[in-house]
Design a protein around this motif. Structure first.
Motif, short mmCIF file in Angstrom:
data_model
loop_
_atom_site.label_atom_id
_atom_site.label_comp_id
_atom_site.label_asym_id
_atom_site.label_seq_id
_atom_site.Cartn_x
_atom_site.Cartn_y
_atom_site.Cartn_z
N ASP A 189 1.26 -1.20 0.03
CA ASP A 189 0.23 -0.06 -0.40
C ASP A 189 0.54 1.21 0.07
O ASP A 189 0.46 2.17 0.27
CB ASP A 189 -1.18 -0.38 1.41
CG ASP A 189 -2.11 0.86 0.48
OD1 ASP A 189 -2.50 0.67 -0.51
OD2 ASP A 189 -2.21 1.43 2.57
N LEU A 190 2.27 1.06 -0.20
CA LEU A 190 3.07 2.19 -0.15
C LEU A 190 3.07 3.17 -2.17
O LEU A 190 2.51 1.99 -2.93
CB LEU A 190 4.38 2.18 0.19
CG LEU A 190 4.99 1.55 1.26
CD1 LEU A 190 5.91 0.79 1.31
CD2 LEU A 190 4.74 2.50 1.77
N PRO A 191 3.43 4.23 -2.30
CA PRO A 191 3.13 4.75 -3.23
C PRO A 191 4.54 3.00 -4.09
O PRO A 191 5.38 2.72 -3.67
CB PRO A 191 4.04 5.94 -3.36
CG PRO A 191 3.72 6.11 -2.19
CD PRO A 191 3.84 4.91 -1.71
N ASN A 192 3.72 3.26 -5.38
CA ASN A 192 5.31 2.03 -6.49
C ASN A 192 6.24 2.76 -7.23
O ASN A 192 6.41 4.31 -6.65
CB ASN A 192 4.09 2.04 -7.42
CG ASN A 192 3.25 2.18 -8.37
OD1 ASN A 192 3.68 3.49 -8.84
ND2 ASN A 192 2.56 1.87 -8.93
N ARG A 193 6.61 2.56 -8.04
CA ARG A 193 7.40 3.31 -9.39
C ARG A 193 6.99 4.40 -10.04
O ARG A 193 8.38 4.70 -9.78
CB ARG A 193 8.41 2.06 -9.81
CG ARG A 193 9.64 2.44 -10.77
CD ARG A 193 10.55 1.14 -11.30
NE ARG A 193 11.13 1.91 -12.99
CZ ARG A 193 11.69 0.99 -13.09
NH1 ARG A 193 11.61 -0.33 -12.97
NH2 ARG A 193 13.06 0.87 -14.20
N ARG A 194 6.25 4.34 -10.31
CA ARG A 194 5.50 5.36 -11.07
C ARG A 194 5.68 6.70 -10.52
O ARG A 194 5.27 7.39 -11.32
CB ARG A 194 4.04 4.46 -11.96
CG ARG A 194 3.36 5.54 -12.33
CD ARG A 194 2.68 5.02 -13.39
NE ARG A 194 1.66 5.55 -14.12
CZ ARG A 194 0.10 5.53 -14.57
NH1 ARG A 194 -0.11 4.49 -14.33
NH2 ARG A 194 -0.50 6.83 -15.10
N ALA A 195 4.56 6.38 -9.59
CA ALA A 195 4.26 7.34 -8.39
C ALA A 195 5.83 8.15 -7.85
O ALA A 195 6.42 9.07 -8.14
CB ALA A 195 3.69 7.13 -7.13
N PHE A 196 7.28 7.42 -7.84
CA PHE A 196 8.34 7.86 -7.60
C PHE A 196 9.07 9.13 -8.52
O PHE A 196 9.03 10.03 -8.04
CB PHE A 196 9.03 6.43 -6.62
CG PHE A 196 10.52 7.38 -7.59
CD1 PHE A 196 11.48 8.14 -6.88
CD2 PHE A 196 11.58 6.75 -8.28
CE1 PHE A 196 12.53 8.64 -6.93
CE2 PHE A 196 12.12 7.08 -9.04
CZ PHE A 196 13.18 7.81 -7.86
N GLU A 197 8.57 8.34 -9.95
CA GLU A 197 9.64 8.82 -11.13
C GLU A 197 8.73 9.88 -11.16
O GLU A 197 9.04 11.12 -11.34
CB GLU A 197 8.96 8.28 -11.85
CG GLU A 197 10.51 6.95 -12.45
CD GLU A 197 9.89 5.74 -13.00
OE1 GLU A 197 9.16 6.49 -13.86
OE2 GLU A 197 10.89 4.83 -13.43
N GLU A 198 7.68 9.70 -11.21
CA GLU A 198 6.27 11.46 -11.15
C GLU A 198 7.14 12.45 -10.03
O GLU A 198 6.44 13.68 -10.39
CB GLU A 198 4.88 11.35 -11.29
CG GLU A 198 4.68 10.30 -12.58
CD GLU A 198 2.83 10.43 -12.54
OE1 GLU A 198 1.84 9.89 -11.40
OE2 GLU A 198 2.34 9.13 -13.07
N THR A 199 6.71 12.15 -8.94
CA THR A 199 6.94 12.92 -7.56
C THR A 199 8.49 13.81 -7.68
O THR A 199 8.74 14.84 -7.64
CB THR A 199 6.61 12.18 -6.43
OG1 THR A 199 5.95 11.26 -6.02
CG2 THR A 199 7.02 13.21 -5.82
#
Length: 340
Positions: A189-199
């Motif tokens: 339930d943590l952010p994933n790799r896609r969320a990291f790259e966007e952030t």
């Protein structure tokens, strides 16, 4: 005299046996388990020595360096197995279902808005006709009738507008949920790799000072081998929760496999190291037990590599630098943090 076909068949068996022995030696040298995925990977490398895959493996293992699970994943071979993979597949299926539901709701909203537009146009025409009738007649009963009819149309229009507003709010919530699911790891339930790259891209654009920590669970494969993937999944969830709690206020995500990342904003090197090392100590101090038997699972530790993002860096570039430092932490004996 031996027939030519028999000689060819014997040669083919000899080549196959030689390739089989090479695969076994490769897996042993790389300390990879002889499961089907790793066997196929080794077969692809060794059966086509001039292929881009074989060349990439040769470059990665130059100097006696062993391949990691992450290396194999990045080279295009999926190694995830067990319930984690099933969870991911279920999440993708649910996301597809949500997209379909949202599309249907969107089409319904468009139809509803179109109907409301027609009703509004009809209401305008009726209002004009009623106003003319009121202007040209002195019949009180007729005025009352027309007024009641207008009030009824107004109420009907208000009801349709209220329904449309509710539908729009529901649609907005569905779209937001679908967007969030696409950026979240279903297991932890943590952010994933896609969320990291966007952030990362967003914060770099804002000019924030960024540090990236790449964390890896030490000897995680042995947990899966000894206790199974269900226990491994629970360990991943527990470690993800622990890192997120200890790095409260920072962006914590599951990058993939047994790797987590922490994106620190507007902190200096000492502060970043202190937070990450505190998280490492917290994980190492915990004593995990098997849920079914209450038997001790044994020590679970983290290693981490930390690097600073510089102007012009992409998420991939920063990750690779932090990952190299993580490798050094592993080489130093694991359960430690390297920063550079």
């Amino acid at each position: 005299m031996v027939a030519r076909g028999a000689v060819a068949q014997t040669g083919a068996r000899g080549a196959a046996a030689e390739l089989y022995d090479q695969i076994g030696q490769f897996l042993t040298a790389q300390r990879l388990s002889p499961d089907p995925v790793n066997y196929v990977f080794a077969h692809n490398v060794l059966s086509q020595p001039g292929s881009p895959l074989a060349k990439a493996v040769a470059s990665l293992t130059d100097g006696g360096i062993r391949l990691t699970v992450k290396d194999i994943e990045e080279l295009g071979v999926e190694t995830t197995a067990g319930s984690a993979a099933e969870t991911m597949m279920e999440a993708k299926a649910e996301a597809a279902r949500m997209v379909a539901r949202t599309q249907m709701q969107l089409e319904g909203f468009v139809d509803l808005a179109s109907d409301l537009q027609v009703d509004t146009a009809d209401f305008g025409r009726d209002l004009a006709a009623s106003a003319e009738a009121i202007r040209t007649t002195l019949d009180t009963e007729e005025v009352v009738r027309l007024t009641a009819a207008l009030a009824e149309r107004v109420q009907a229009a208000e009801a349709r507008l209220e329904a449309t507003t509710r539908e729009a709010a529901h649609l907005r919530a569905e779209l937001e949920e679908a967007r969030d699911n696409a950026r979240r790891d279903p297991l932890t339930d943590l952010p994933n790799r896609r969320a990291f790259e966007e952030t990362f891209a967003e914060r770099m654009a804002l000019g924030q000072g960024l540090w990236l920590a790449v964390c890896d669970i030490d000897h995680f494969k042995s947990v899966n081998d000894r206790f199974g993937h269900a226990v491994g999944d629970r360990v991943l969830k527990a470690i993800g929760t622990a890192v997120a709690e200890q790095c409260d206020g920072q962006f914590v995500a599951r990058y993939g496999g047994e790797e987590f990342i922490v994106l620190f904003s507007n902190l200096n090197a000492d502060q970043v190291y202190e937070i990450m090392n505190r998280a490492r100590e917290h994980v190492a101090d915990k004593r995990y037990k098997l849920r079914e038997t209450d038997a001790p699972l044994g020590a679970v530790t983290l290693s981490a590599g930390i690097t600073e993002a510089t102007c012009g860096d992409t998420a991939r570039m920063v990750f690779q630098r932090a990952d190299r430092l993580l490798y050094l932490a592993k080489s130093d004996g694991r359960n430690c943090v390297r920063i550079g």
